[in-house]
Design a protein around this motif. Structure first.
Motif, PDB file in Angstrom:
ATOM      1  N   LYS A  92      23.352  41.375  41.390  1.00 54.20           N
ATOM      2  CA  LYS A  92      22.459  40.507  40.617  1.00 54.20           C
ATOM      3  C   LYS A  92      23.047  40.190  39.245  1.00 54.20           C
ATOM      4  O   LYS A  92      22.946  39.057  38.771  1.00 54.20           O
ATOM      5  CB  LYS A  92      21.085  41.167  40.450  1.00 54.20           C
ATOM      6  N   VAL A  93      23.659  41.197  38.627  1.00 46.42           N
ATOM      7  CA  VAL A  93      24.275  40.986  37.316  1.00 46.42           C
ATOM      8  C   VAL A  93      25.458  40.031  37.452  1.00 46.42           C
ATOM      9  O   VAL A  93      25.639  39.132  36.627  1.00 46.42           O
ATOM     10  CB  VAL A  93      24.699  42.330  36.684  1.00 46.42           C
ATOM     11  N   ARG A  94      26.270  40.204  38.488  1.00 42.77           N
ATOM     12  CA  ARG A  94      27.412  39.319  38.724  1.00 42.77           C
ATOM     13  C   ARG A  94      26.934  37.884  38.936  1.00 42.77           C
ATOM     14  O   ARG A  94      27.499  36.942  38.384  1.00 42.77           O
ATOM     15  CB  ARG A  94      28.240  39.783  39.921  1.00 42.77           C
ATOM     16  N   SER A  95      25.868  37.709  39.698  1.00 41.90           N
ATOM     17  CA  SER A  95      25.337  36.376  39.956  1.00 41.90           C
ATOM     18  C   SER A  95      24.896  35.715  38.644  1.00 41.90           C
ATOM     19  O   SER A  95      25.172  34.533  38.407  1.00 41.90           O
ATOM     20  CB  SER A  95      24.168  36.470  40.937  1.00 41.90           C
ATOM     21  N   LYS A  96      24.227  36.487  37.785  1.00 42.76           N
ATOM     22  CA  LYS A  96      23.797  35.960  36.487  1.00 42.76           C
ATOM     23  C   LYS A  96      25.017  35.653  35.618  1.00 42.76           C
ATOM     24  O   LYS A  96      25.058  34.627  34.930  1.00 42.76           O
ATOM     25  CB  LYS A  96      22.873  36.955  35.783  1.00 42.76           C
ATOM     26  N   ALA A  97      26.030  36.536  35.637  1.00 43.79           N
ATOM     27  CA  ALA A  97      27.250  36.314  34.850  1.00 43.79           C
ATOM     28  C   ALA A  97      27.952  35.031  35.296  1.00 43.79           C
ATOM     29  O   ALA A  97      28.445  34.264  34.458  1.00 43.79           O
ATOM     30  CB  ALA A  97      28.182  37.515  34.977  1.00 43.79           C
ATOM     31  N   ILE A  98      27.993  34.792  36.594  1.00 38.95           N
ATOM     32  CA  ILE A  98      28.605  33.570  37.121  1.00 38.95           C
ATOM     33  C   ILE A  98      27.829  32.343  36.629  1.00 38.95           C
ATOM     34  O   ILE A  98      28.416  31.366  36.160  1.00 38.95           O
ATOM     35  CB  ILE A  98      28.658  33.610  38.666  1.00 38.95           C
ATOM     36  N   GLU A  99      26.517  32.421  36.697  1.00 44.35           N
ATOM     37  CA  GLU A  99      25.667  31.321  36.240  1.00 44.35           C
ATOM     38  C   GLU A  99      25.900  31.041  34.751  1.00 44.35           C
ATOM     39  O   GLU A  99      26.097  29.897  34.341  1.00 44.35           O
ATOM     40  CB  GLU A  99      24.199  31.691  36.480  1.00 44.35           C
ATOM     41  N   VAL A 100      25.920  32.097  33.945  1.00 42.01           N
ATOM     42  CA  VAL A 100      26.112  31.939  32.504  1.00 42.01           C
ATOM     43  C   VAL A 100      27.516  31.405  32.205  1.00 42.01           C
ATOM     44  O   VAL A 100      27.689  30.501  31.384  1.00 42.01           O
ATOM     45  CB  VAL A 100      25.864  33.274  31.763  1.00 42.01           C
ATOM     46  N   ALA A 101      28.530  31.959  32.862  1.00 40.73           N
ATOM     47  CA  ALA A 101      29.911  31.513  32.636  1.00 40.73           C
ATOM     48  C   ALA A 101      30.063  30.029  32.959  1.00 40.73           C
ATOM     49  O   ALA A 101      30.690  29.281  32.195  1.00 40.73           O
ATOM     50  CB  ALA A 101      30.883  32.346  33.472  1.00 40.73           C
ATOM     51  N   ASN A 102      29.513  29.594  34.067  1.00 41.63           N
ATOM     52  CA  ASN A 102      29.588  28.175  34.428  1.00 41.63           C
ATOM     53  C   ASN A 102      28.906  27.302  33.376  1.00 41.63           C
ATOM     54  O   ASN A 102      29.412  26.234  33.014  1.00 41.63           O
ATOM     55  CB  ASN A 102      28.972  27.931  35.805  1.00 41.63           C
ATOM     56  N   GLU A 103      27.773  27.745  32.879  1.00 42.36           N
ATOM     57  CA  GLU A 103      27.055  26.990  31.848  1.00 42.36           C
ATOM     58  C   GLU A 103      27.874  26.930  30.556  1.00 42.36           C
ATOM     59  O   GLU A 103      27.970  25.876  29.925  1.00 42.36           O
ATOM     60  CB  GLU A 103      25.686  27.627  31.585  1.00 42.36           C
ATOM     61  N   LEU A 104      28.479  28.044  30.170  1.00 44.77           N
ATOM     62  CA  LEU A 104      29.277  28.072  28.951  1.00 44.77           C
ATOM     63  C   LEU A 104      30.484  27.136  29.058  1.00 44.77           C
ATOM     64  O   LEU A 104      30.796  26.407  28.107  1.00 44.77           O
ATOM     65  CB  LEU A 104      29.740  29.501  28.647  1.00 44.77           C
ATOM     66  N   VAL A 105      31.139  27.139  30.207  1.00 40.69           N
ATOM     67  CA  VAL A 105      32.285  26.244  30.413  1.00 40.69           C
ATOM     68  C   VAL A 105      31.815  24.790  30.341  1.00 40.69           C
ATOM     69  O   VAL A 105      32.462  23.942  29.726  1.00 40.69           O
ATOM     70  CB  VAL A 105      33.005  26.554  31.743  1.00 40.69           C
ATOM     71  N   GLU A 106      30.658  24.516  30.943  1.00 40.09           N
ATOM     72  CA  GLU A 106      30.102  23.157  30.904  1.00 40.09           C
ATOM     73  C   GLU A 106      29.798  22.735  29.467  1.00 40.09           C
ATOM     74  O   GLU A 106      29.930  21.561  29.113  1.00 40.09           O
ATOM     75  CB  GLU A 106      28.817  23.108  31.743  1.00 40.09           C
ATOM     76  N   ALA A 160      34.626  32.311  27.919  1.00 39.03           N
ATOM     77  CA  ALA A 160      33.302  32.299  28.540  1.00 39.03           C
ATOM     78  C   ALA A 160      33.048  33.547  29.372  1.00 39.03           C
ATOM     79  O   ALA A 160      31.920  34.048  29.415  1.00 39.03           O
ATOM     80  CB  ALA A 160      33.144  31.058  29.414  1.00 39.03           C
ATOM     81  N   ILE A 161      34.079  34.075  30.004  1.00 46.88           N
ATOM     82  CA  ILE A 161      33.895  35.202  30.931  1.00 46.88           C
ATOM     83  C   ILE A 161      33.329  36.446  30.243  1.00 46.88           C
ATOM     84  O   ILE A 161      32.304  36.973  30.680  1.00 46.88           O
ATOM     85  CB  ILE A 161      35.206  35.500  31.690  1.00 46.88           C
ATOM     86  N   PRO A 162      33.936  36.948  29.167  1.00 50.55           N
ATOM     87  CA  PRO A 162      33.369  38.153  28.553  1.00 50.55           C
ATOM     88  C   PRO A 162      31.980  37.921  27.960  1.00 50.55           C
ATOM     89  O   PRO A 162      31.122  38.808  28.009  1.00 50.55           O
ATOM     90  CB  PRO A 162      34.378  38.545  27.475  1.00 50.55           C
ATOM     91  N   ILE A 163      31.739  36.731  27.428  1.00 46.51           N
ATOM     92  CA  ILE A 163      30.412  36.411  26.898  1.00 46.51           C
ATOM     93  C   ILE A 163      29.395  36.437  28.034  1.00 46.51           C
ATOM     94  O   ILE A 163      28.307  37.001  27.913  1.00 46.51           O
ATOM     95  CB  ILE A 163      30.413  35.035  26.200  1.00 46.51           C
ATOM     96  N   ALA A 164      29.752  35.832  29.149  1.00 47.06           N
ATOM     97  CA  ALA A 164      28.848  35.774  30.299  1.00 47.06           C
ATOM     98  C   ALA A 164      28.544  37.170  30.834  1.00 47.06           C
ATOM     99  O   ALA A 164      27.395  37.469  31.173  1.00 47.06           O
ATOM    100  CB  ALA A 164      29.458  34.906  31.398  1.00 47.06           C
ATOM    101  N   ILE A 165      29.554  38.015  30.896  1.00 39.87           N
ATOM    102  CA  ILE A 165      29.337  39.386  31.380  1.00 39.87           C
ATOM    103  C   ILE A 165      28.388  40.130  30.447  1.00 39.87           C
ATOM    104  O   ILE A 165      27.438  40.780  30.895  1.00 39.87           O
ATOM    105  CB  ILE A 165      30.684  40.129  31.543  1.00 39.87           C
TER     106      ILE A 165
END
Length: 139
Positions: free
Chosen positions: A18-32, A40-45
């Protein structure tokens, strides 16, 4: 390149599903929003872990809620605002001069604003056409 639950950075491999799924969602949003993938990756994690901890503690006693509120206020994350702008609707970070996004309809803007605020773990302040506050959605 958007990440998915089947294709994500190796630094996310040891996260709870669940945390990984949220991190992926956040990372994609940050890149966008314009962040470099490496940034974006460490921020998303971190945000996904924070999101997970907040969800776990949401059923805690009120003394824990007080502690969580004091911690979040010390980080001073800026809320997102959904505002009217002439015939358009804009999403703007608190204290920002410029809008992050512009939409033709409030509905379109609201969908995007909810996603941004959720990913950033900040409040979403929704304004009416006259500029007054209609609602505040908390993470």
């Amino acid at each position: 390149m958007p990440w998915t639950n089947n294709d994500y950075p190796s630094s996310m491999k040891n996260l709870d599903k669940k945390v990984r799924s949220k991190a992926i969602e956040v990372a994609n949003e940050l890149v966008e929003e314009g962040y470099e993938e490496d940034g974006a990756i460490p921020i998303a994690i971190d945000r996904a872990k924070e999101w997970s901890n907040d969800n776990k503690s949401s059923n805690s006693t009120s003394s824990n809620d007080t502690n969580n509120n004091s911690n979040s206020s010390s980080s001073k994350k800026e809320d997102q605002h959904l505002l009217p702008d002439g015939d358009n609707w804009i999403i703007k970070k608190e204290n920002s001069e410029q809008a992050s996004y512009t939409f033709d309809t409030k509905k379109e803007a609201l969908n995007k604003a909810k996603n941004i605020a959720s990913n950033q773990l900040v409040n979403l302040v929704i304004h009416r056409e006259d500029g007054t506050i209609e609602d505040i959605i908390t993470p």
